[in-house]
Write an enzyme that holds these catalytic residues in place. Sequence first.
Site, mmCIF file in Angstrom:
data_model
loop_
_atom_site.group_PDB
_atom_site.id
_atom_site.type_symbol
_atom_site.label_atom_id
_atom_site.label_comp_id
_atom_site.label_asym_id
_atom_site.label_seq_id
_atom_site.Cartn_x
_atom_site.Cartn_y
_atom_site.Cartn_z
ATOM 1 N N TYR A 31 -4.391 -7.370 -0.999
ATOM 2 C CA TYR A 31 -2.825 -8.003 -1.850
ATOM 3 C C TYR A 31 -4.428 -8.777 -3.141
ATOM 4 O O TYR A 31 -3.434 -9.045 -3.916
ATOM 5 C CB TYR A 31 -2.059 -8.443 -1.897
ATOM 6 C CG TYR A 31 -0.915 -9.014 -1.971
ATOM 7 C CD1 TYR A 31 -0.969 -9.827 -2.141
ATOM 8 C CD2 TYR A 31 -0.190 -8.035 -3.679
ATOM 9 C CE1 TYR A 31 0.973 -10.791 -3.027
ATOM 10 C CE2 TYR A 31 0.801 -8.635 -3.729
ATOM 11 C CZ TYR A 31 1.621 -9.403 -3.850
ATOM 12 O OH TYR A 31 2.508 -9.832 -4.769
ATOM 13 N N LYS A 73 0.746 -15.047 -5.640
ATOM 14 C CA LYS A 73 2.394 -15.615 -5.148
ATOM 15 C C LYS A 73 1.642 -17.070 -4.466
ATOM 16 O O LYS A 73 2.946 -17.748 -4.597
ATOM 17 C CB LYS A 73 1.900 -14.565 -4.609
ATOM 18 C CG LYS A 73 2.756 -13.082 -5.462
ATOM 19 C CD LYS A 73 3.958 -13.613 -6.489
ATOM 20 C CE LYS A 73 3.737 -11.676 -7.302
ATOM 21 N NZ LYS A 73 5.057 -11.984 -7.517
#
Length: 256
Positions: A157, A164
């Site tokens: 990720y 995020k």
Amino acid sequence: MISLKGKTFVVMGVANFRSIAWGIAQSLHTAGANLIFTYANERLEKGVRELADSLENPNTILVQCDVTSDEDLAKCFASIKEQVGSIHGVAHCIAFANKEDLKGEFVDTSRAGYLLSQDVSAYSLVAVAREAKAVMAEGGSIVTLTYLGGERVMQNYNLMGVSKAALEASVRYLANDLGKYNIRVNSISAGPIRTLSAKGVGDFNTILKEIEEKAPLRRNVTQEEVGDSAVFLFSDLSRGITGENLHVDSGYHIMG
Ligand SMILES: CCCCCCc1ccc(Oc2ccc(Oc3cccc(O)n3)cc2)c(O)c1
């Protein structure tokens, strides 16, 4: 069933029928809301219009909006204000990172790639909140999408996890600023769902299987389940909640 009849919500980030944003739109529509869809560019317009038309609500509106442009954002919300007067909420379902920054080693992230992802995935919420504030007279609710990789390391990720993390902190600081105007700001941390965006993340299939094996509910979640939780955050049932990150992930985040 929650009713959002007579209320208008802006849904930003529908790409196709698999989008979580489309799941949110469908749940809002079922709750009786009127919807305004924004799309980044002409290439996306046709697909968004076909989906919007399928709702068969004559009040539906489409507005072009490139969230990396302050001018475009200002024009977009000015047009919304002109067309509907006021809105009751915004679903911000927008993020991006270059493919090479979604696999391999995070340490190799380029400066340009890092700034691009932060701009699209995190700063855009700040700019959207600022523009939306001017069109939310009686208060309102802003919901954005995040993922567990923003709270802890999830292999591959990488850069999106850092973006995020910035998005989730931005939710808290925006909630602090906008609470006095009775505008709430929350995020939904959705479990992995097979969307167009998910195709950009390395080794996506492994995590789907991991959820089925380890999550308390022993299954993955759907766009509809995320959509229904978004309706809760847009409704008065969540009027005491702001600055929150609601996990809609079959409980996976509680596992070691
Ligand atoms: C190892 C984590 C696996 C689960 C990932 C769940 C997930 C799926 C999709 C997500 O949204 C995006 C959005 C844009 C994005 O960047 C992309 C997407 C496609 C192509 C590309 O060049 N970049 C990557 C993920 C997201 O934030 C999180």
